[in-house]
Design a protein around this motif. Structure first.
Motif, mmCIF file in Angstrom:
data_model
loop_
_atom_site.group_PDB
_atom_site.id
_atom_site.type_symbol
_atom_site.label_atom_id
_atom_site.label_comp_id
_atom_site.label_asym_id
_atom_site.label_seq_id
_atom_site.Cartn_x
_atom_site.Cartn_y
_atom_site.Cartn_z
ATOM 1 N N PHE A 53 0.843 -1.195 0.000
ATOM 2 C CA PHE A 53 0.000 0.000 0.000
ATOM 3 C C PHE A 53 0.871 1.235 0.000
ATOM 4 O O PHE A 53 2.072 1.176 0.300
ATOM 5 C CB PHE A 53 -0.921 0.020 1.225
ATOM 6 N N CYS A 54 0.293 2.347 -0.361
ATOM 7 C CA CYS A 54 0.957 3.638 -0.194
ATOM 8 C C CYS A 54 -0.097 4.665 0.203
ATOM 9 O O CYS A 54 -1.213 4.652 -0.293
ATOM 10 C CB CYS A 54 1.723 4.070 -1.439
ATOM 11 N N ILE A 55 0.266 5.515 1.143
ATOM 12 C CA ILE A 55 -0.631 6.559 1.638
ATOM 13 C C ILE A 55 -0.351 7.829 0.846
ATOM 14 O O ILE A 55 0.808 8.224 0.688
ATOM 15 C CB ILE A 55 -0.428 6.789 3.147
ATOM 16 N N GLU A 56 -1.409 8.441 0.357
ATOM 17 C CA GLU A 56 -1.299 9.703 -0.367
ATOM 18 C C GLU A 56 -1.960 10.781 0.484
ATOM 19 O O GLU A 56 -3.159 11.031 0.375
ATOM 20 C CB GLU A 56 -1.953 9.583 -1.735
ATOM 21 N N PRO A 57 -1.190 11.436 1.370
ATOM 22 C CA PRO A 57 -1.776 12.365 2.346
ATOM 23 C C PRO A 57 -2.326 13.655 1.749
ATOM 24 O O PRO A 57 -3.173 14.300 2.364
ATOM 25 C CB PRO A 57 -0.626 12.661 3.302
ATOM 26 N N GLU A 58 -1.895 14.030 0.562
ATOM 27 C CA GLU A 58 -2.342 15.293 -0.024
ATOM 28 C C GLU A 58 -3.665 15.172 -0.775
ATOM 29 O O GLU A 58 -4.272 16.178 -1.119
ATOM 30 C CB GLU A 58 -1.260 15.848 -0.967
ATOM 31 N N LYS A 59 -4.139 13.975 -1.009
ATOM 32 C CA LYS A 59 -5.372 13.762 -1.766
ATOM 33 C C LYS A 59 -6.583 13.854 -0.851
ATOM 34 O O LYS A 59 -6.518 13.553 0.325
ATOM 35 C CB LYS A 59 -5.362 12.384 -2.445
ATOM 36 N N ALA A 60 -7.727 14.273 -1.430
ATOM 37 C CA ALA A 60 -8.973 14.391 -0.662
ATOM 38 C C ALA A 60 -10.130 13.868 -1.496
ATOM 39 O O ALA A 60 -10.109 13.934 -2.728
ATOM 40 C CB ALA A 60 -9.218 15.839 -0.262
ATOM 41 N N TYR A 61 -11.141 13.370 -0.820
ATOM 42 C CA TYR A 61 -12.328 12.864 -1.490
ATOM 43 C C TYR A 61 -13.143 14.047 -2.016
ATOM 44 O O TYR A 61 -13.370 15.029 -1.300
ATOM 45 C CB TYR A 61 -13.146 12.030 -0.509
ATOM 46 N N SER A 62 -13.595 13.961 -3.250
ATOM 47 C CA SER A 62 -14.223 15.108 -3.909
ATOM 48 C C SER A 62 -15.534 15.554 -3.269
ATOM 49 O O SER A 62 -15.839 16.738 -3.244
ATOM 50 C CB SER A 62 -14.467 14.783 -5.384
ATOM 51 N N ARG A 63 -16.312 14.628 -2.719
ATOM 52 C CA ARG A 63 -17.609 15.002 -2.126
ATOM 53 C C ARG A 63 -17.523 15.348 -0.649
ATOM 54 O O ARG A 63 -18.521 15.677 -0.035
ATOM 55 C CB ARG A 63 -18.613 13.866 -2.305
ATOM 56 N N ASP A 64 -16.342 15.256 -0.070
ATOM 57 C CA ASP A 64 -16.190 15.513 1.357
ATOM 58 C C ASP A 64 -15.908 16.990 1.585
ATOM 59 O O ASP A 64 -14.842 17.494 1.243
ATOM 60 C CB ASP A 64 -15.052 14.664 1.928
ATOM 61 N N GLY A 65 -16.851 17.689 2.185
ATOM 62 C CA GLY A 65 -16.695 19.115 2.438
ATOM 63 C C GLY A 65 -15.953 19.435 3.715
ATOM 64 O O GLY A 65 -15.650 20.588 3.984
ATOM 65 N N THR A 66 -15.635 18.423 4.526
ATOM 66 C CA THR A 66 -14.973 18.680 5.804
ATOM 67 C C THR A 66 -13.477 18.923 5.636
ATOM 68 O O THR A 66 -12.843 19.401 6.558
ATOM 69 C CB THR A 66 -15.165 17.505 6.779
ATOM 70 N N GLY A 67 -12.935 18.565 4.498
ATOM 71 C CA GLY A 67 -11.519 18.798 4.262
ATOM 72 C C GLY A 67 -10.606 17.716 4.806
ATOM 73 O O GLY A 67 -9.403 17.921 4.898
ATOM 74 N N GLN A 68 -11.148 16.561 5.163
ATOM 75 C CA GLN A 68 -10.305 15.460 5.624
ATOM 76 C C GLN A 68 -9.455 14.993 4.449
ATOM 77 O O GLN A 68 -9.956 14.705 3.381
ATOM 78 C CB GLN A 68 -11.148 14.298 6.152
ATOM 79 N N ARG A 69 -8.159 14.949 4.660
ATOM 80 C CA ARG A 69 -7.260 14.621 3.575
ATOM 81 C C ARG A 69 -6.676 13.231 3.780
ATOM 82 O O ARG A 69 -6.614 12.720 4.887
ATOM 83 C CB ARG A 69 -6.167 15.663 3.482
ATOM 84 N N GLY A 70 -6.253 12.632 2.677
ATOM 85 C CA GLY A 70 -5.589 11.346 2.720
ATOM 86 C C GLY A 70 -6.403 10.248 2.055
ATOM 87 O O GLY A 70 -7.630 10.243 2.129
#
Length: 134
Positions: A53-70
């Protein structure tokens, strides 16, 4: 052997967040989900399952308005198309196993113990600590 990480499946923490609705991006039933998972916890669970696996901490889910990243990219299939782990043939099975392991994750166990160690020192339902009116 060169692996193309762009072919790996992507798991966003919101997919298994019990605090989100289906419209907000949750993909598992609430009873199968966990509360506010993080990408690093998902990565720890993938490591426990012996998956690359690899974690991509700068990416965010497009429908998430809370700004949780990763997000986490996980290798489920080899280059020839055979599964890396025979017990985890699909993304859905992976999400179910990760959500199940999440409840046993070390960071969640510490949180649960902290809340359980508080004791009621006051007396009675009034919340006045046992003091009576005069």
């Amino acid at each position: 052997m060169s692996t193309d990480r762009s072919r790996w499946v992507i798991i966003y923490p919101i997919y298994m967040n019990s605090k989100k609705t289906l419209a907000e991006g949750r993909r598992l039933a609430i009873s199968q989900s966990c509360e506010n998972p993080t990408a690093s916890e998902i990565g720890d669970c993938c490591a426990f399952l012996n998956l690359a696996f690899c974690i991509e901490p700068e990416k965010a889910y497009s429908r998430d308005g809370t700004g949780q990243r990763g997000r986490v990219r996980v290798q489920l299939k080899k280059v020839d198309g055979s599964p890396v782990n025979a017990e985890i043939p699909s993304r859905r099975v992976l999400m179910l196993k990760v959500a199940d392991l999440m409840s046993k994750h070390r960071s969640r166990i510490k949180k649960g113990e902290a809340g359980a160690s508080t004791t009621n020192t006051g007396g009675g339902k009034s919340g006045k600590g046992g003091r009576k009116k005069k």
